[in-house]
Design an enzyme around this catalytic site. Structure first.
Site, PDB file in Angstrom:
ATOM      1  N   ASP A 183       0.829  -1.217   0.000  1.00 35.93           N
ATOM      2  CA  ASP A 183       0.000   0.000   0.000  1.00 35.93           C
ATOM      3  C   ASP A 183       0.862   1.266   0.000  1.00 35.93           C
ATOM      4  O   ASP A 183       0.382   2.357  -0.296  1.00 35.93           O
ATOM      5  CB  ASP A 183      -0.974   0.020   1.195  1.00 35.93           C
ATOM      6  CG  ASP A 183      -0.300  -0.077   2.565  1.00 35.93           C
ATOM      7  OD1 ASP A 183       0.943  -0.161   2.640  1.00 35.93           O
ATOM      8  OD2 ASP A 183      -1.044  -0.073   3.582  1.00 35.93           O
ATOM      9  N   GLU A 184       2.160   1.102   0.341  1.00 36.05           N
ATOM     10  CA  GLU A 184       3.029   2.286   0.442  1.00 36.05           C
ATOM     11  C   GLU A 184       3.265   2.946  -0.913  1.00 36.05           C
ATOM     12  O   GLU A 184       3.704   4.095  -0.971  1.00 36.05           O
ATOM     13  CB  GLU A 184       4.350   1.906   1.128  1.00 36.05           C
ATOM     14  CG  GLU A 184       4.084   1.282   2.485  1.00 36.05           C
ATOM     15  CD  GLU A 184       5.293   1.159   3.397  1.00 36.05           C
ATOM     16  OE1 GLU A 184       6.271   1.877   3.221  1.00 36.05           O
ATOM     17  OE2 GLU A 184       5.218   0.307   4.307  1.00 36.05           O
ATOM     18  N   TYR A 195      12.151   2.868  -0.372  1.00 39.82           N
ATOM     19  CA  TYR A 195      11.537   1.526  -0.441  1.00 39.82           C
ATOM     20  C   TYR A 195      10.264   1.582  -1.289  1.00 39.82           C
ATOM     21  O   TYR A 195      10.095   0.801  -2.233  1.00 39.82           O
ATOM     22  CB  TYR A 195      11.205   1.011   0.969  1.00 39.82           C
ATOM     23  CG  TYR A 195      10.190  -0.115   0.986  1.00 39.82           C
ATOM     24  CD1 TYR A 195      10.504  -1.362   0.454  1.00 39.82           C
ATOM     25  CD2 TYR A 195       8.903   0.075   1.511  1.00 39.82           C
ATOM     26  CE1 TYR A 195       9.559  -2.404   0.446  1.00 39.82           C
ATOM     27  CE2 TYR A 195       7.964  -0.957   1.512  1.00 39.82           C
ATOM     28  CZ  TYR A 195       8.300  -2.194   0.977  1.00 39.82           C
ATOM     29  OH  TYR A 195       7.364  -3.213   0.965  1.00 39.82           O
TER      30      TYR A 195
HETATM   31  P1  NAD Z   1      11.279  -9.946   4.440  1.00 38.16           P
HETATM   32  O1  NAD Z   1      12.247  -8.813   4.502  1.00 38.16           O
HETATM   33  O2  NAD Z   1      10.878 -10.629   5.694  1.00 38.16           O
HETATM   34  O3  NAD Z   1      11.869 -11.094   3.476  1.00 38.16           O
HETATM   35  C1  NAD Z   1      12.397 -10.833   2.221  1.00 38.16           C
HETATM   36  C2  NAD Z   1      12.985 -12.130   1.668  1.00 38.16           C
HETATM   37  O4  NAD Z   1      13.523 -11.858   0.355  1.00 38.16           O
HETATM   38  C3  NAD Z   1      14.152 -12.687   2.515  1.00 38.16           C
HETATM   39  O5  NAD Z   1      14.007 -14.070   2.678  1.00 38.16           O
HETATM   40  C4  NAD Z   1      15.382 -12.340   1.694  1.00 38.16           C
HETATM   41  O6  NAD Z   1      16.458 -13.259   1.892  1.00 38.16           O
HETATM   42  C5  NAD Z   1      14.836 -12.408   0.265  1.00 38.16           C
HETATM   43  N1  NAD Z   1      15.622 -11.599  -0.668  1.00 38.16           N
HETATM   44  C6  NAD Z   1      15.974 -10.296  -0.533  1.00 38.16           C
HETATM   45  N2  NAD Z   1      16.728  -9.913  -1.591  1.00 38.16           N
HETATM   46  C7  NAD Z   1      16.805 -10.989  -2.421  1.00 38.16           C
HETATM   47  C8  NAD Z   1      17.431 -11.204  -3.679  1.00 38.16           C
HETATM   48  N3  NAD Z   1      18.126 -10.261  -4.308  1.00 38.16           N
HETATM   49  N4  NAD Z   1      17.307 -12.433  -4.239  1.00 38.16           N
HETATM   50  C9  NAD Z   1      16.624 -13.429  -3.618  1.00 38.16           C
HETATM   51  N5  NAD Z   1      16.025 -13.272  -2.423  1.00 38.16           N
HETATM   52  C10 NAD Z   1      16.120 -12.066  -1.832  1.00 38.16           C
HETATM   53  O7  NAD Z   1      10.042  -9.393   3.643  1.00 38.16           O
HETATM   54  P2  NAD Z   1       8.475  -9.605   3.878  1.00 38.16           P
HETATM   55  O8  NAD Z   1       8.030  -8.718   4.950  1.00 38.16           O
HETATM   56  O9  NAD Z   1       8.204 -11.056   3.954  1.00 38.16           O
HETATM   57  O10 NAD Z   1       7.884  -9.021   2.509  1.00 38.16           O
HETATM   58  C11 NAD Z   1       7.677  -9.856   1.371  1.00 38.16           C
HETATM   59  C12 NAD Z   1       7.070  -9.044   0.251  1.00 38.16           C
HETATM   60  O11 NAD Z   1       5.842  -8.468   0.672  1.00 38.16           O
HETATM   61  C13 NAD Z   1       7.932  -7.879  -0.218  1.00 38.16           C
HETATM   62  O12 NAD Z   1       7.859  -7.809  -1.627  1.00 38.16           O
HETATM   63  C14 NAD Z   1       7.290  -6.660   0.426  1.00 38.16           C
HETATM   64  O13 NAD Z   1       7.503  -5.491  -0.347  1.00 38.16           O
HETATM   65  C15 NAD Z   1       5.837  -7.067   0.439  1.00 38.16           C
HETATM   66  N6  NAD Z   1       5.022  -6.467   1.500  1.00 38.16           N
HETATM   67  C16 NAD Z   1       5.408  -6.547   2.808  1.00 38.16           C
HETATM   68  C17 NAD Z   1       4.594  -6.010   3.807  1.00 38.16           C
HETATM   69  C18 NAD Z   1       4.941  -6.135   5.269  1.00 38.16           C
HETATM   70  O14 NAD Z   1       4.215  -5.605   6.118  1.00 38.16           O
HETATM   71  N7  NAD Z   1       6.008  -6.809   5.646  1.00 38.16           N
HETATM   72  C19 NAD Z   1       3.390  -5.375   3.454  1.00 38.16           C
HETATM   73  C20 NAD Z   1       3.028  -5.308   2.105  1.00 38.16           C
HETATM   74  C21 NAD Z   1       3.852  -5.857   1.139  1.00 38.16           C
HETATM   75  P1  TYD Z   2       7.225  -0.516  10.137  1.00 40.57           P
HETATM   76  O1  TYD Z   2       6.961  -1.807  10.827  1.00 40.57           O
HETATM   77  O2  TYD Z   2       8.632  -0.150   9.838  1.00 40.57           O
HETATM   78  O3  TYD Z   2       6.344  -0.535   8.817  1.00 40.57           O
HETATM   79  P2  TYD Z   2       6.063   0.656   7.725  1.00 40.57           P
HETATM   80  O4  TYD Z   2       7.033   1.736   7.930  1.00 40.57           O
HETATM   81  O5  TYD Z   2       6.311  -0.079   6.465  1.00 40.57           O
HETATM   82  O6  TYD Z   2       4.656   1.069   7.937  1.00 40.57           O
HETATM   83  O7  TYD Z   2       6.597   0.655  10.998  1.00 40.57           O
HETATM   84  C1  TYD Z   2       5.222   0.704  11.320  1.00 40.57           C
HETATM   85  C2  TYD Z   2       4.950   2.044  11.959  1.00 40.57           C
HETATM   86  O8  TYD Z   2       5.668   2.131  13.195  1.00 40.57           O
HETATM   87  C3  TYD Z   2       5.450   3.208  11.107  1.00 40.57           C
HETATM   88  O9  TYD Z   2       4.533   4.304  11.204  1.00 40.57           O
HETATM   89  C4  TYD Z   2       6.773   3.580  11.734  1.00 40.57           C
HETATM   90  C5  TYD Z   2       6.570   3.251  13.202  1.00 40.57           C
HETATM   91  N1  TYD Z   2       7.808   2.836  13.902  1.00 40.57           N
HETATM   92  C6  TYD Z   2       8.154   3.458  15.111  1.00 40.57           C
HETATM   93  O10 TYD Z   2       7.445   4.355  15.621  1.00 40.57           O
HETATM   94  N2  TYD Z   2       9.307   3.072  15.725  1.00 40.57           N
HETATM   95  C7  TYD Z   2      10.117   2.101  15.213  1.00 40.57           C
HETATM   96  O11 TYD Z   2      11.179   1.792  15.823  1.00 40.57           O
HETATM   97  C8  TYD Z   2       9.741   1.451  13.985  1.00 40.57           C
HETATM   98  C9  TYD Z   2      10.598   0.389  13.382  1.00 40.57           C
HETATM   99  C10 TYD Z   2       8.570   1.862  13.369  1.00 40.57           C
END
Ligand code: NAD
Ligand code: TYD
Length: 329
Positions: free
Chosen positions: A120-121, A143
């Site tokens: 959503d970002e 990002y």
């Molecule tokens: P994460 O950081 O936990 O994991 C990322 C994974 O990708 C790791 O296992 C890492 O080793 C692998 N990776 C990174 N660079 C790589 C490369 N060059 N080649 C192969 N593997 C590589 O991430 P996540 O939180 O599980 O997010 C997964 C996806 O979901 C991402 O595309 C992210 O943008 C998207 N997403 C995440 C969130 C969230 O809240 N975490 C929300 C919306 C969308």
């Molecule tokens: P985060 O988990 O980094 O996700 P995103 O930035 O992708 O939304 O952060 C969630 C919210 O929490 C965001 O508004 C930033 C805030 N935040 C803090 O206030 N302190 C922290 O140390 C971190 C990592 C995030």
């Protein structure tokens, strides 16, 4: 059915694979993952999946991994906003170039459906109302900009090459196996140790919280039933200000507000994300998790699994990142 998953050692990828193993037990799962600091083999322990330790920017390795696959779901990415503010290089490389390498291989190997996992970002901060799939992309962090660039690349392969792609844009995920740099696992594990949580700025930023299993369920539904070339928002079941979230976690853990420390705000910090998910609902999606249940279970999971997270927080790389990110803030 043979499916390629990228980034399956990460938080959402590993939860998706766990869900897939239950929901589609006969599928063969191939996972390509570079195993960056965020990739953890323990996330897939005991699951039947073939993991290839390679970079998604490595065209040969990707082509080989994709051979014979019917489906692909692309999670691999650099994902932490704060790290992208410190250094955007790896974000552009993996999130943009890596996606291009995967798209080319998917075309060559005639993958039938390629689902690109986004966020959503990409819509940027929305002061009021809800982001719809057709809205302008206005990413504010490096990002988010790298994810928006990859979304546009995926779109271009649909228009130019008729590639069989789908895009999903999810809100903030929470649940088990999340690397403890993100807000929720950071606060839960800090509070367990009696350490404070650094609240950025006034804490009035609004996030929409999606349980990772609901995210996995929505992805599988869209992979199988979504329209090619379409984008689908995947929102959570609970929206709140960060301050409210922190206080809620403190209460559930029986800790006091002295563990909240206000620090300098994040640069370019988005004030609010909010998704319109009517398109996903029309596919028949319903959340399985309400936030209260999901949050309680998540806190319990971290409480029961210190052997998963403690080594991550004590590793040298994590400690030096923590120092750089928070020292003197
Ligand atoms: P994460 O950081 O936990 O994991 C990322 C994974 O990708 C790791 O296992 C890492 O080793 C692998 N990776 C990174 N660079 C790589 C490369 N060059 N080649 C192969 N593997 C590589 O991430 P996540 O939180 O599980 O997010 C997964 C996806 O979901 C991402 O595309 C992210 O943008 C998207 N997403 C995440 C969130 C969230 O809240 N975490 C929300 C919306 C969308
Ligand atoms: P985060 O988990 O980094 O996700 P995103 O930035 O992708 O939304 O952060 C969630 C919210 O929490 C965001 O508004 C930033 C805030 N935040 C803090 O206030 N302190 C922290 O140390 C971190 C990592 C995030």
């Amino acid at each position: 059915m043979k499916i390629l998953v990228t980034g399956g050692l990460g938080f959402i990828g590993s939860n998706f694979i766990r869900h897939l193993r239950r929901a589609r037990p006969t599928w063969r799962i191939i996972n390509i993952d570079k195993r960056t600091y965020a990739g953890n083999p323990a996330n897939l322990a005991g699951l039947d999946v073939e993991t290839i330790k390679k970079d998604i920017c490595d065209a040969k390795a990707v082509d080989w991994a994709m051979t014979g696959c019917d489906l692909a779901v692309h999670f691999a990415a650099e994902t932490h906003v704060d790290r992208s503010i410190l250094d955007a290089g790896a974000f552009l490389q993996t999130n943009v170039i890596g996606t291009q390498v995967l798209l080319d291989a998917a075309l060559r190997r005639k993958v039938r459906r390629f689902l690109h996992v986004s966020t959503d970002e990409v819509y940027g901060s929305v002061a009021k109302g809800y982001s719809k799939e057709g809205d302008h992309l206005e990413p504010n962090s490096p990002y988010a900009a790298s994810k928006a660039a990859s979304d546009l690349l995926v779109r271009s392969y649909f228009v130019t090459h008729n590639a069989p792609v789908l895009i999903t844009r999810a809100s903030n995920n929470y649940g088990p196996y999340q690397y403890p740099e993100k807000a929720l696992p950071l606060m839960i594990t800090n509070f367990m140790d009696g350490v404070s949580f650094p609240q950025y700025g006034d804490g009035k930023q609004v996030r929409d919280w999606l349980h990772v299993v609901d995210h996995a369920r929505a992805i599988l539904l869209i992979l199988e039933k979504g329209g090619l070339g379409e984008v689908y928002n995947i929102g959570g079941s609970y929206t709140c200000r960060n301050r409210e979230l922190i206080e809620r976690v403190l209460k559930l853990m029986g800790k006091g507000k002295e563990l909240i420390v206000r620090v300098k705000d994040r640069k370019g910090h988005d004030r609010r994300y909010a998704l319109d998910c009517s398109k996903l609902k029309r596919l028949g999606f319903k959340h399985a998790y309400d936030f209260e249940k999901g949050l309680r279970e998540t806190i319990s999971w971290y409480r029961d699994n210190p052997r998963w997270w403690r080594p991550l927080k004590t590793a040298g790389g994590y400690r030096s990142y923590y120092q750089t990110q928070y020292k003197g803030r």
